[in-house]
Design an enzyme around this catalytic site. Sequence first.
Site, PDB file in Angstrom:
ATOM      1  N   ASN A 144      35.332 -46.407  43.865  1.00  0.00           N
ATOM      2  CA  ASN A 144      34.046 -45.998  43.296  1.00  0.00           C
ATOM      3  C   ASN A 144      34.030 -46.475  41.846  1.00  0.00           C
ATOM      4  OD1 ASN A 144      31.808 -44.727  42.278  1.00  0.00           O
ATOM      5  ND2 ASN A 144      32.572 -42.632  42.583  1.00  0.00           N
ATOM      6  N   TRP A 145      33.216 -47.477  41.595  1.00  0.00           N
ATOM      7  CA  TRP A 145      33.224 -48.092  40.263  1.00  0.00           C
ATOM      8  C   TRP A 145      32.370 -47.332  39.250  1.00  0.00           C
ATOM      9  CZ3 TRP A 145      32.755 -54.052  41.749  1.00  0.00           C
ATOM     10  CH2 TRP A 145      33.930 -54.426  42.413  1.00  0.00           C
ATOM     11  N   LYS A 146      31.679 -46.301  39.713  1.00  0.00           N
ATOM     12  CA  LYS A 146      30.868 -45.454  38.811  1.00  0.00           C
ATOM     13  C   LYS A 146      30.011 -46.313  37.873  1.00  0.00           C
ATOM     14  CE  LYS A 146      34.238 -41.812  39.429  1.00  0.00           C
ATOM     15  NZ  LYS A 146      34.883 -40.594  38.909  1.00  0.00           N
ATOM     16  N   HIS A 203      28.634 -36.794  45.385  1.00  0.00           N
ATOM     17  CA  HIS A 203      29.763 -36.900  44.462  1.00  0.00           C
ATOM     18  C   HIS A 203      29.662 -35.780  43.420  1.00  0.00           C
ATOM     19  CE1 HIS A 203      32.437 -38.397  41.343  1.00  0.00           C
ATOM     20  NE2 HIS A 203      33.020 -39.090  42.299  1.00  0.00           N
ATOM     21  N   GLU A 248      29.977 -35.743  40.360  1.00  0.00           N
ATOM     22  CA  GLU A 248      29.186 -36.074  39.163  1.00  0.00           C
ATOM     23  C   GLU A 248      27.692 -35.931  39.446  1.00  0.00           C
ATOM     24  OE1 GLU A 248      31.287 -39.754  38.574  1.00  0.00           O
ATOM     25  OE2 GLU A 248      33.051 -38.565  38.065  1.00  0.00           O
ATOM     26  N   GLU A 264      37.241 -34.188  47.020  1.00  0.00           N
ATOM     27  CA  GLU A 264      37.556 -34.528  45.636  1.00  0.00           C
ATOM     28  C   GLU A 264      37.521 -33.254  44.789  1.00  0.00           C
ATOM     29  OE1 GLU A 264      36.668 -38.960  44.719  1.00  0.00           O
ATOM     30  OE2 GLU A 264      34.838 -37.833  44.369  1.00  0.00           O
ATOM     31  N   GLY A 308      39.275 -37.973  37.206  1.00  0.00           N
ATOM     32  CA  GLY A 308      39.298 -38.581  35.876  1.00  0.00           C
ATOM     33  C   GLY A 308      40.167 -37.833  34.879  1.00  0.00           C
ATOM     34  N   SER A 311      42.178 -38.877  40.736  1.00  0.00           N
ATOM     35  CA  SER A 311      43.369 -39.439  40.106  1.00  0.00           C
ATOM     36  C   SER A 311      44.360 -40.064  41.098  1.00  0.00           C
ATOM     37  CB  SER A 311      44.056 -38.389  39.220  1.00  0.00           C
ATOM     38  OG  SER A 311      43.165 -37.968  38.195  1.00  0.00           O
ATOM     39  N   GLY A 326      39.085 -44.537  38.493  1.00  0.00           N
ATOM     40  CA  GLY A 326      39.693 -45.353  37.443  1.00  0.00           C
ATOM     41  C   GLY A 326      40.617 -46.461  37.923  1.00  0.00           C
TER      42      GLY A 326
HETATM   43  P1  13P Z   1      39.428 -40.895  39.422  1.00  0.00           P
HETATM   44  O1  13P Z   1      40.224 -41.671  40.432  1.00  0.00           O
HETATM   45  O2  13P Z   1      39.131 -41.690  38.187  1.00  0.00           O
HETATM   46  O3  13P Z   1      40.000 -39.554  39.165  1.00  0.00           O
HETATM   47  O4  13P Z   1      37.974 -40.654  40.089  1.00  0.00           O
HETATM   48  C1  13P Z   1      37.906 -40.111  41.358  1.00  0.00           C
HETATM   49  C2  13P Z   1      36.508 -40.191  41.853  1.00  0.00           C
HETATM   50  O5  13P Z   1      35.628 -39.491  41.374  1.00  0.00           O
HETATM   51  C3  13P Z   1      36.191 -41.156  42.928  1.00  0.00           C
HETATM   52  O6  13P Z   1      34.931 -40.940  43.455  1.00  0.00           O
END
Ligand code: 13P
Length: 251
Positions: free
Chosen positions: A10-12, A96, A98, A168, A174, A214, A236
């Site tokens: 997931n490149w956000k 998600h 977020e 998640e 993150g 993570s 990440g």
């Molecule tokens: P991280 O791997 O940066 O913790 O992010 C996880 C995530 O939200 C994937 O959708």
Amino acid sequence: MARKPLIAGNWKMYLTVADAVELATAVAASCKGLTDREVMIAPSFLAIVSVAEAVADSPVRVAAQNGAWKKEAALTGEISPFMLIDAGVNMVILGHSERRHIFGEGNDIINQRVLGALEYKVTPILCVGETLDQREQNNTFTVIEEQLTEGLKGVGAEQITEVVIAYEPVWAIGTGKTASKEQAQEVHAYIRSLLVTLYEKTLADEIRILYGGSVKPENVDSLMAQPDIDGALVGGAALKAESFDRIIHFK
Ligand code: 13P
């Protein structure tokens, strides 16, 4: 029942179009000859068409980071599942944390998004997960149950195996703080038991449940060794070709 592992990046809200195409090309190269696992990447909407073109001749699947539920409508800021298919995109991340916690998306809107994706044959990845507060109050299972049952409302037995679930834990996203393999497996097993109740065991056994939060080259092998962890949703560590390559090639 063999579930094919899915490693998803997931490149956000990262990467320019040019950087996204470069990384996508590297991911496609990493996947050469891999048949025992699936790989997916979710670029920003701006880069999605170029990325889909860049990986068109590879097994890499491209996903959107969100999606609406109608072919077309006056929905400012949204992208329809019909438009995703048109752009060569056949997966979508929904719910998600977020989206839930920063943009206030609730279970009902997420459920509409899931149903819309399924209608247009876009594979939904429904994300669920508790906050640190909810975990500390011993509410993890209650939160997961609500997010899962409400998110899947109206999804029939004939469609459920098309759905991917991602667990998640919000406190692990993150933060560099991964859930231990035991903590993750416990919730994954609970999610599968809920799916058995909502559908039936043979179907629940086919559904992939990804872990996200993570995930790194250093912890992917032990997470993937858990019986109910069928893949990873990586933030990440998916932004660098080298670390994502190692995660794709988990042992
Ligand atoms: P991280 O791997 O940066 O913790 O992010 C996880 C995530 O939200 C994937 O959708």
